[in-house]
Design a protein around this motif. Structure first.
Motif, PDB file in Angstrom:
ATOM      1  N   LYS A 163       0.824  -1.209   0.000  1.00  0.00           N
ATOM      2  CA  LYS A 163       0.000   0.000   0.000  1.00  0.00           C
ATOM      3  C   LYS A 163       0.853   1.252   0.000  1.00  0.00           C
ATOM      4  N   VAL A 199      -3.091  -1.954  -8.604  1.00  0.00           N
ATOM      5  CA  VAL A 199      -4.126  -0.929  -8.783  1.00  0.00           C
ATOM      6  C   VAL A 199      -5.453  -1.410  -8.199  1.00  0.00           C
ATOM      7  N   GLU A 200      -5.826  -2.650  -8.519  1.00  0.00           N
ATOM      8  CA  GLU A 200      -7.077  -3.211  -7.982  1.00  0.00           C
ATOM      9  C   GLU A 200      -6.995  -3.342  -6.457  1.00  0.00           C
ATOM     10  N   THR A 203      -7.445   0.101  -4.870  1.00  0.00           N
ATOM     11  CA  THR A 203      -8.847   0.511  -5.037  1.00  0.00           C
ATOM     12  C   THR A 203      -9.751  -0.221  -4.057  1.00  0.00           C
ATOM     13  N   LYS A 204      -9.504  -1.519  -3.860  1.00  0.00           N
ATOM     14  CA  LYS A 204     -10.341  -2.320  -2.967  1.00  0.00           C
ATOM     15  C   LYS A 204     -10.209  -1.874  -1.505  1.00  0.00           C
ATOM     16  N   LYS A 206      -9.564   1.163  -0.390  1.00  0.00           N
ATOM     17  CA  LYS A 206      -9.951   2.551  -0.116  1.00  0.00           C
ATOM     18  C   LYS A 206     -11.260   2.597   0.668  1.00  0.00           C
TER      19      LYS A 206
END
Length: 206
Positions: A163, A199-200, A203-204, A206
């Protein structure tokens, strides 16, 4: 007379824990170690009533530690004393065979209550954790398991560094792990969280 083993790699925490134990059980005999291999050596050499275990200890870092400890000393009481989030790891370690889980942020009186409860052959978790588990039983649909909870402590360490934007090589260096080991942890994290790339992942979370 109680024989207690403290397993903690930070000297200041060991000293503070020993002080609290002595004030609670003055006649206790207390030993301390700073890695998992030394836990094994102590348990093989002596008999202990209680192990106070930091799960982020060198050489350990997962629930398999509890099984290994039980194989050596089946009757020992195990109180996990950790900075890891209780809601995320408490039940996981109790299910693995620990007798209690206590946050290092807990006040002194709660530490003493946890120690006495575990030594009295009872299971221990904080009141907040007890209430959360009751709510989960009453309203299971409102408390669907967070996939992050399925990660091991070491996988969580890797996740946190991912992260932060660190690459595999930097993570291996920071955690003192083999590159292949970090790659394995990364693959497990992706699988457990149902993502295919960083990236995924970000996003997950957040």
């Amino acid at each position: 007379m109680k024989h207690i083993l403290i397993a903690e790699d930070h000297a200041v925490v060991r000293i503070g824990t020993k002080h609290l134990l002595k004030s609670l059980i003055p006649e206790s005999i207390i030993s301390d170690v700073d890695d998992f291999d030394k836990i094994v050596q102590e348990l093989q050499a002596k008999s202990f009533d209680l192990l106070i275990l930091d799960i982020n200890i060198p050489g350990g870092n997962n629930t398999k530690m509890v099984e290994a400890i039980r194989n050596i000393s089946p009757g020992i009481r195990i109180l996990v004393f950790s900075s890891y989030d209780e809601q995320q790891y408490g039940l996981l370690y109790l299910q693995a065979g620990a007798d209690g889980y206590l946050s290092k942020e807990a006040p002194e009186e709660e530490f003493k209550s946890a120690v006495l409860s575990v030594l009295d052959n009872k299971k221990y978790m904080s009141q907040d954790m007890q209430q959360l588990n009751i709510n989960r039983l009453i309203n299971p649909k409102e408390y669907l398991p967070d996939p992050v909870v399925t990660l091991s402590p070491r996988e969580t360490d890797v996740l946190n560094l991912l992260k932060e934007g660190l690459g595999t090589a930097k993570i291996a260096e920071k955690l003192n792990l083999q590159l292949s080991t970090v790659s394995t942890y990364k693959a497990r994290i992706f699988e457990k969280l149902g993502v295919k790339n960083i990236v995924e992942l970000i996003t997950k979370l957040k």
